[in-house]
Enzyme design. Structure first.
Site, PDB file in Angstrom:
ATOM      1  N   ARG A  80      -5.583   1.460   3.452  1.00  0.00           N
ATOM      2  CA  ARG A  80      -4.700   0.689   2.580  1.00  0.00           C
ATOM      3  C   ARG A  80      -3.470   1.549   2.256  1.00  0.00           C
ATOM      4  O   ARG A  80      -3.611   2.669   1.741  1.00  0.00           O
ATOM      5  CB  ARG A  80      -5.434   0.305   1.283  1.00  0.00           C
ATOM      6  N   HIS A 124       4.394  -1.895  -3.882  1.00  0.00           N
ATOM      7  CA  HIS A 124       3.689  -0.977  -4.792  1.00  0.00           C
ATOM      8  C   HIS A 124       4.768  -0.212  -5.573  1.00  0.00           C
ATOM      9  O   HIS A 124       4.897   0.996  -5.475  1.00  0.00           O
ATOM     10  CB  HIS A 124       2.770  -0.046  -3.993  1.00  0.00           C
ATOM     11  N   GLU A 169      -1.011  -4.222  -8.623  1.00  0.00           N
ATOM     12  CA  GLU A 169      -1.007  -4.050 -10.074  1.00  0.00           C
ATOM     13  C   GLU A 169       0.267  -4.572 -10.739  1.00  0.00           C
ATOM     14  O   GLU A 169       1.034  -3.788 -11.336  1.00  0.00           O
ATOM     15  CB  GLU A 169      -1.219  -2.577 -10.437  1.00  0.00           C
ATOM     16  N   ASN A 294      -8.500  -2.949  -8.603  1.00  0.00           N
ATOM     17  CA  ASN A 294      -8.389  -1.504  -8.823  1.00  0.00           C
ATOM     18  C   ASN A 294      -9.116  -1.193 -10.120  1.00  0.00           C
ATOM     19  O   ASN A 294      -8.818  -1.801 -11.156  1.00  0.00           O
ATOM     20  CB  ASN A 294      -6.920  -1.081  -8.964  1.00  0.00           C
ATOM     21  N   TYR A 296     -10.777   2.020 -12.654  1.00  0.00           N
ATOM     22  CA  TYR A 296     -10.923   3.451 -12.934  1.00  0.00           C
ATOM     23  C   TYR A 296     -11.811   3.747 -14.131  1.00  0.00           C
ATOM     24  O   TYR A 296     -12.633   4.641 -14.082  1.00  0.00           O
ATOM     25  CB  TYR A 296      -9.539   4.081 -13.168  1.00  0.00           C
ATOM     26  N   GLU A 374      -8.819   0.246  -5.133  1.00  0.00           N
ATOM     27  CA  GLU A 374      -8.621   1.619  -5.622  1.00  0.00           C
ATOM     28  C   GLU A 374      -9.768   1.975  -6.552  1.00  0.00           C
ATOM     29  O   GLU A 374     -10.127   1.179  -7.435  1.00  0.00           O
ATOM     30  CB  GLU A 374      -7.325   1.766  -6.438  1.00  0.00           C
TER      31      GLU A 374
HETATM   32  O1  IFM Z   1      -1.661   6.350  -8.718  1.00  0.00           O
HETATM   33  C1  IFM Z   1      -1.958   5.112  -9.253  1.00  0.00           C
HETATM   34  C2  IFM Z   1      -1.653   4.016  -8.251  1.00  0.00           C
HETATM   35  O2  IFM Z   1      -0.348   4.035  -7.822  1.00  0.00           O
HETATM   36  C3  IFM Z   1      -1.917   2.666  -8.866  1.00  0.00           C
HETATM   37  N1  IFM Z   1      -3.224   2.602  -9.452  1.00  0.00           N
HETATM   38  C4  IFM Z   1      -3.647   3.680 -10.315  1.00  0.00           C
HETATM   39  C5  IFM Z   1      -3.414   5.020  -9.636  1.00  0.00           C
HETATM   40  C6  IFM Z   1      -3.866   6.155 -10.566  1.00  0.00           C
HETATM   41  O3  IFM Z   1      -3.178   6.100 -11.767  1.00  0.00           O
END
Ligand code: IFM
Length: 483
Positions: A80, A124, A169, A294, A296, A374
């Site tokens: 990706r 992006h 995002e 995505n 985290y 992500e």
């Molecule tokens: O680095 C970023 C990415 O560009 C978009 N998603 C979160 C990542 C970590 O913050």
């Protein structure tokens, strides 16, 4: 899903890594690339930590062959990446730049030669500056410019791509860029953010239609979805959590899947709301083939009015996740649970929340193929004297989240692939090069790449998947069994 302690994924599961153009490419002045809003923002004193810019970044523009070789040795079957709009259409309008296209075409050649399927994202965050000068995403015209760029790009590269992601995002583009001011273009205006929110979604819908008109490729969008928990049962904390979740998730998922904006958010924003023209919501809710997620970290949210009570409960206000746009609109604050493991970004690690998020998504909207586009962590990595980079924290993080994905699949969610963020350490936006998310260490002075221990762990994990005995979901045809 697990046999002998190994989490097993379906044989067709896609294994990948993710990157983004401005974060890795460098070569910002080469081969006719136009200026982007991130070039301008990062060169503005005080906007990015240490004054870092993406001018050179990982120099992937010149080292892409080496990077594809590292992907090959890793054993991934999909990559990706994002296409830099100002590289292929420098002014955000007009004909495409053949030299910019050549770079992506050569990248595709290398991926193809290594049997790695390209999974490109069309935007992006590196908007051409000339469009930024005309209002950027707060201007409706940018959505039409995006559809034009996509139409031309798909006709140039189309046959080589089977899946396109329109936006990465859009929450960050709209809210960090136009309300919080932490990202380019650095505005702090809630109505500009609401306009950007709407125009990004419109751009997505127009682009999806343009792709469909030009090719048979699948179309999707990637959202950074939040798993939000109220800090307590107090009605104020619950309201803050609902509105935070509404801003992060429902402001995108509702128009995309239900064809309307959430009523509570529209009430909250009142007169600051964007102008929605007839037909916009139908365009935005054009049926898509997959959703990129995505993910985290979880979010624990309380009311700003209750900070003293929240502190008495043992929480600390998470200054690193603020300023948060809800501070401006609904008096919400992010809080942290002391003692909880965090990444170098200060993000709490709680993989089970990913399973919950994916199940909720399926239950509240509709079943749709999902890719985890992500997932990863920044860590205080360093090169040891023997040249190795040991990052057991990252391995544990990835393993925990892969188990969470397997848990969602076991619960019936249609998750089809997983992309580690990131292949390489890279430019982490307003935090410059201070945060290392890669499974490959990058020496920014020389460009040298050193795979970290997590790279080898991921390689072995992917290889172990290929060796797993699989249950046959379709009973064999009895006539085909030799007697
Ligand atoms: O680095 C970023 C990415 O560009 C978009 N998603 C979160 C990542 C970590 O913050």
């Amino acid at each position: 899903m697990a046999t002998d302690g190994v989490t097993v994924f379906p044989p067709s599961f896609v294994w990948g890594t993710a990157t983004a153009s401005y974060q890795i490419e460098g070569a910002v002045d080469e081969d006719g690339r136009g200026l982007s809003i991130w070039d301008t923002f990062s060169r503005t004193p005080g906007k990015v930590l240490h004054g870092d810019t993406g001018d050179i970044a990982c120099d992937h523009y010149h080292r892409y062959a080496e990077d594809v070789q590292l992907m090959h040795e890793l054993g991934i079957n999909s990559y990706r990446f994002s296409i830099a709009w100002p590289r292929v259409q420098p002014e955000g309008k007009g004909e495409l730049n053949p030299d910019g296209l050549r770079f992506y075409s050569e990248l595709l050649d290398h991926l193809e030669a290594n049997q790695i399927v390209p999974f490109p994202t069309l935007y992006h965050w590196d908007l051409p500056q000339s469009l930024g000068d005309q209002g950027g995403w707060s201007s409706r015209d940018t959505a039409y410019r995006f559809a034009d760029y996509v139409d031309k790009l798909v006709s140039a590269l189309g046959p080589r791509i089977s899946q396109w992601t329109t936006l990465n995002e859009p929450w960050c583009s709209a809210w960090l860029g136009y309300a919080v001011g932490q990202h380019a273009p650095g505005e702090t205006n809630v109505s500009a953010a609401l306009a950007a929110n709407h125009h990004l979604l419109l751009a997505h819908g127009l682009a999806a239609q343009a792709i469909r008109a030009r090719s048979d490729a699948e179309v999707g969008i990637t959202l950074n979805l939040a798993h939000v928990t109220p800090a307590s049962d107090d009605p104020l904390d619950r309201l803050a959590a609902t509105l935070t979740e509404g801003n992060a998730n429902r402001m995108f998922l509702d128009p995309l899947f239900l064809g309307d904006y959430p009523a509570d958010m529209m009430d909250l924003y009142g007169d600051a709301r964007a102008e929605i023209k007839e037909g916009d919501l139908a365009t935005i809710s054009t049926v898509i083939d997959f959703l990129g997620v995505n993910y985290y970290a979880p979010a624990i949210v309380g009311s700003r009015e209750r900070i003293a009570e929240l502190q008495a409960l043992g929480y600390c206000v998470d200054a690193r996740r603020t300023p948060n746009l809800l501070d401006m609109t609904a008096s919400a604050v992010h809080v942290k649970r002391p003692g909880f493991t965090s990444t170098q970004m200060g993000w709490e690690v709680e993989p089970a929340t990913l399973t919950e998020l994916l199940c909720n998504l399926r239950d509240q909207y509709r079943p749709i193929p999902i890719y985890i586009t992500e997932n990863g962590m920044s860590n205080a990595d360093y090169v040891r004297q023997d040249g190795s980079v040991l990052d057991p924290e990252r391995t544990a993080y990835l393993e925990g989240h892969l188990r969470a994905v397997a848990g969602a699949i076991a619960a019936g969610v249609d998750v089809r692939g997983y992309y580690v963020w990131s292949l390489l350490d890279n430019f982490e936006w307003a935090l410059g090069y201070s945060q290392r998310f890669g499974i490959i260490w990058v020496d920014y002075a020389t460009g040298e790449r050193t795979p970290k221990a997590s790279y080898y762990w991921y390689r072995d994990f992917i290889a172990a998947q290929a060796r797993q005995p699989r249950e046959c979901s379709v009973p064999p045809d009895p006539s085909s069994i030799p007697v």
